[in-house]
Design a protein around this motif. Structure first.
Motif, PDB file in Angstrom:
ATOM      1  N   LYS A 163       0.812  -1.219   0.000  1.00 53.55           N
ATOM      2  CA  LYS A 163       0.000   0.000   0.000  1.00 53.55           C
ATOM      3  C   LYS A 163       0.845   1.269   0.000  1.00 53.55           C
ATOM      4  CE  LYS A 163      -3.882  -2.170   2.454  1.00 53.55           C
ATOM      5  NZ  LYS A 163      -4.747  -2.120   3.666  1.00 53.55           N
ATOM      6  N   GLU A 164       2.099   1.143   0.443  1.00 50.74           N
ATOM      7  CA  GLU A 164       2.946   2.322   0.573  1.00 50.74           C
ATOM      8  C   GLU A 164       4.040   2.408  -0.490  1.00 50.74           C
ATOM      9  OE1 GLU A 164       4.521   2.327   4.497  1.00 50.74           O
ATOM     10  OE2 GLU A 164       2.550   2.475   5.476  1.00 50.74           O
ATOM     11  N   ILE A 165       4.069   1.462  -1.421  1.00 51.94           N
ATOM     12  CA  ILE A 165       5.124   1.449  -2.437  1.00 51.94           C
ATOM     13  C   ILE A 165       4.757   2.378  -3.587  1.00 51.94           C
ATOM     14  CG2 ILE A 165       6.363   0.011  -4.114  1.00 51.94           C
ATOM     15  CD1 ILE A 165       5.975  -2.344  -2.245  1.00 51.94           C
ATOM     16  N   ALA A 166       5.678   3.260  -3.948  1.00 52.52           N
ATOM     17  CA  ALA A 166       5.456   4.203  -5.038  1.00 52.52           C
ATOM     18  C   ALA A 166       5.373   3.464  -6.367  1.00 52.52           C
ATOM     19  CB  ALA A 166       6.592   5.222  -5.082  1.00 52.52           C
ATOM     20  N   PRO A 167       4.610   3.981  -7.341  1.00 54.59           N
ATOM     21  CA  PRO A 167       4.455   3.312  -8.642  1.00 54.59           C
ATOM     22  C   PRO A 167       5.779   3.099  -9.376  1.00 54.59           C
ATOM     23  CG  PRO A 167       2.808   5.035  -8.354  1.00 54.59           C
ATOM     24  CD  PRO A 167       3.765   5.184  -7.227  1.00 54.59           C
ATOM     25  N   SER A 168       6.752   3.957  -9.117  1.00 57.38           N
ATOM     26  CA  SER A 168       8.032   3.861  -9.825  1.00 57.38           C
ATOM     27  C   SER A 168       8.923   2.743  -9.286  1.00 57.38           C
ATOM     28  CB  SER A 168       8.785   5.192  -9.728  1.00 57.38           C
ATOM     29  OG  SER A 168       9.036   5.520  -8.363  1.00 57.38           O
ATOM     30  N   VAL A 169       8.574   2.170  -8.138  1.00 58.01           N
ATOM     31  CA  VAL A 169       9.395   1.128  -7.514  1.00 58.01           C
ATOM     32  C   VAL A 169       8.997  -0.241  -8.053  1.00 58.01           C
ATOM     33  CG1 VAL A 169      10.004  -0.007  -5.346  1.00 58.01           C
ATOM     34  CG2 VAL A 169       9.710   2.477  -5.420  1.00 58.01           C
ATOM     35  N   ASP A 170       9.987  -1.037  -8.428  1.00 55.76           N
ATOM     36  CA  ASP A 170       9.733  -2.397  -8.906  1.00 55.76           C
ATOM     37  C   ASP A 170       9.525  -3.309  -7.691  1.00 55.76           C
ATOM     38  OD1 ASP A 170       9.971  -5.073  -9.902  1.00 55.76           O
ATOM     39  OD2 ASP A 170      10.927  -4.261 -11.694  1.00 55.76           O
ATOM     40  N   VAL A 171       8.281  -3.754  -7.522  1.00 61.70           N
ATOM     41  CA  VAL A 171       7.925  -4.548  -6.351  1.00 61.70           C
ATOM     42  C   VAL A 171       8.674  -5.879  -6.339  1.00 61.70           C
ATOM     43  CG1 VAL A 171       6.035  -5.629  -5.086  1.00 61.70           C
ATOM     44  CG2 VAL A 171       5.645  -3.498  -6.308  1.00 61.70           C
ATOM     45  N   ARG A 172       8.866  -6.472  -7.518  1.00 56.55           N
ATOM     46  CA  ARG A 172       9.559  -7.764  -7.579  1.00 56.55           C
ATOM     47  C   ARG A 172      10.976  -7.645  -7.017  1.00 56.55           C
ATOM     48  NH1 ARG A 172       6.494  -7.470 -12.196  1.00 56.55           N
ATOM     49  NH2 ARG A 172       5.068  -9.230 -12.580  1.00 56.55           N
ATOM     50  N   VAL A 173      11.664  -6.598  -7.439  1.00 54.80           N
ATOM     51  CA  VAL A 173      13.027  -6.387  -6.960  1.00 54.80           C
ATOM     52  C   VAL A 173      13.027  -6.150  -5.455  1.00 54.80           C
ATOM     53  CG1 VAL A 173      15.046  -4.884  -7.077  1.00 54.80           C
ATOM     54  CG2 VAL A 173      13.824  -5.488  -9.166  1.00 54.80           C
ATOM     55  N   MET A 174      12.074  -5.386  -4.966  1.00 52.51           N
ATOM     56  CA  MET A 174      11.999  -5.088  -3.539  1.00 52.51           C
ATOM     57  C   MET A 174      11.801  -6.369  -2.724  1.00 52.51           C
ATOM     58  SD  MET A 174       9.335  -2.600  -1.474  1.00 52.51           S
ATOM     59  CE  MET A 174      10.150  -1.097  -1.974  1.00 52.51           C
TER      60      MET A 174
END
Length: 534
Positions: free
Chosen positions: A63-74
């Motif tokens: 819910k707090e991850i910015a659209p520009s951040v790659d969730v898979r990598v995180m």
């Protein structure tokens, strides 16, 4: 074995993230559930698994991850770093360093542990490890309880080779005192003291350990533990020894055993605040590795261990500039027999009698090799045959890329003891390998061997190249090629290679790997040179 079983299960869980079209809360929950199950099966304590799960969830709040951040990598990064944290003791937020002997100083290391943990054998292996690093090493046999212990240590010392002090005296404290005094006077740098064990901890053993500690006055105490035991038992043993003699670090043996789950051994000791210094991964004197949590997790997940590979190069005294020159020739399509010979010699130097499989696991994407018999007679025999063939060639022949003259081929066959037909087949396979290396070089283009560019190379060409590299020599010579194809299937075939490339590209090549800093081959070799390799 912990690397194979746990690594495959964790890798399968993470693959769901790579394969999913989008990372939803449901996908994340399923991945974390699979990861937790894999850790529990590997004997990681429930409390440690719960902490791991909570920390990953906290770091990946969708819910707090910015659209520009790659969730898979995180998610991949969070899982990697939290697995490392499970095996890394800290004090006030700082990582506890492992013991490093000081050069030109007198360093006494006392080994403690229960009988049957592999303590005496470990003394010999660690002595060999420090000897290879250039230390003047000696051993002391202060195990006066187990019959044959002193003879066993003396035999191991002869293979290091290193001097070994033993005595017919039954008082282990006196033996330790006399041995330390003798080697101090002789100017040795690392002295390893083997001590008595018991089948279980008791007051007599603890009193003896305290007496030997007082007599030897060690700079460091290593607790040797049997990796086949449960994490709960290992943690209890470590804490009890620590309360008596003050354990400085741990050595986990038998991690190669089929009975070893390993997770408990690797994580339970963190509670004592003493790090893992070494892990035993085989029966030979070379099968003792310095433990680095980051490298261990990286190899376990099939990401390779470039830092460990550089250390192997450094320990083998290899010429990094020559290595770069050879690789560059091969990628430009200028592969000669001498280039291939140099690569084999480099690999043989880094193996130093160790495992081909373990060596290849330092390379990204090779985590599936644990199920293949690359170290058996078939694999090692083929590599040796290739070396014999090259040793029977003239300088001019080595500098060429092909040999068609029948009389030359017959001379090479006679000199190497390898049948003529096998040599012809070998040369044909090497030609195919050279062509595929050239294709790989064209695919990578400018900028060096950045794994983030693997997508420019057709995955089927990668599969062909790897099969060609290992197959073809001898009757039924396709066996090694078949094994490599099996490995590729375990990695998911060409599609799996594409997935690996996708993941690594998302992580910025090796830049996404902790501490790799976007490093291509040129940068890696520059770092190696800075470490004294060039």
């Amino acid at each position: 074995m912990v690397l194979a079983a746990l690594g495959q299960q964790v890798g399968a869980a993470l693959k769901k993230i790579v394969d999913s079209n989008s990372v939803t809360a449901e996908v994340l929950d399923e991945v974390i559930k699979d990861l937790s199950k894999a850790l529990i099966i590997a004997d990681v304590p429930i409390a440690v698994v719960n902490k791991f799960r909570d920390r990953v969830r906290k770091r990946v709040n969708l819910k707090e991850i910015a659209p520009s951040v790659d969730v898979r990598v995180m998610i991949q990064q969070a899982v990697f770093e939290e697995l490392v944290a499970m095996m890394t003791p800290t004090v006030d937020g700082e990582k506890v360093p492992t013991f490093k002997p000081k050069r030109n100083k007198f360093n006494v290391i006392m080994m403690v542990g229960l009988q049957g943990s592999g303590k005496t054998t470990t003394c010999g292996k660690i002595a060999r490890h420090y000897k290879k690093k250039g230390f003047r090493v000696a051993l002391i046999g202060a195990d006066t309880f187990r019959a044959g212990a002193r003879d066993q240590l003396a035999q191991l010392a002869s293979t290091v080779p290193a001097p070994c002090f033993t005595s017919d005296v039954d008082d282990p404290a006196q033996v330790a005192r006399e041995g330390v005094a003798r080697f101090r006077e002789a100017g040795y740098e690392v002295v390893i003291v083997d001590t008595s064990g018991r089948t279980q901890q008791d007051e007599a053993l603890m009193a003896e350990m305290a007496a030997v500690k007082e007599a030897a006055n060690p700079d460091h105490i290593m607790f040797i533990m049997d990796g086949t035991n449960s994490g709960k038992i290992i943690a209890l043993q470590s804490e009890q020894f620590h309360s008596i003699v003050g354990v400085g670090s741990h050595v986990i043996t038998k991690l190669d055993s089929d009975d070893t789950k390993g997770g408990g051994a690797l994580t339970s000791v963190v509670s004592t605040g003493a790090p893992i210094a070494f892990i035993g991964v085989g029966e030979t004197m070379n099968d003792m590795q310095e433990f680095n949590p980051e490298s261990f997790v990286s190899r376990m997940l099939g990401m390779g261990d470039i830092g460990g590979l550089i250390n192997k190069m450094k320990n083998a005294g290899l010429d990094s500039e020559k290595s770069v020159e050879v690789v560059t020739h091969m990628l430009k399509g200028e592969t000669s027999f001498r280039d291939i010979q140099e690569q084999l010699r480099m690999m043989d130097s880094m193996l130093d009698g160790g495992s081909i499989t373990d060596f290849l696991k330092h390379l990204p994407g090779m985590g599936g090799l644990g199920q293949l018999d690359l170290d058996g007679q078939d694999g090692m025999g083929r590599l040796r045959k290739v070396q014999y063939v090259f040793d029977s060639m003239t300088p001019g022949e080595l500098d060429s890329a092909k040999i068609n003259d029948e009389s030359r081929l017959r001379r090479i066959a006679m000199g190497s003891g390898v049948p003529l037909e096998e040599i012809k087949l070998l040369f044909a396979q090497l030609k195919k390998m050279a062509n595929l290396f050239s294709m790989m070089g064209k695919g990578l283009g400018k900028g060096g061997l950045n794994p983030g560019k693997l997508g420019n190379m057709n995955p089927r060409d990668m599969e062909k190249m790897m099969s060609s590299m290992m197959g073809g020599l001898g009757r039924g010579g396709g066996a090694m090629g078949a094994q490599m194809q099996q490995m590729m299937r375990q990695m998911g075939g060409p599609a799996g290679m594409a997935n690996m490339e996708r993941m690594m590209s998302q992580m910025g090549g090796m830049g996404g790997m902790p501490g790799m800093g976007g490093m291509d081959m040129g940068a890696m070799m520059k770092m190696a040179k800075g470490m004294g390799l060039g």
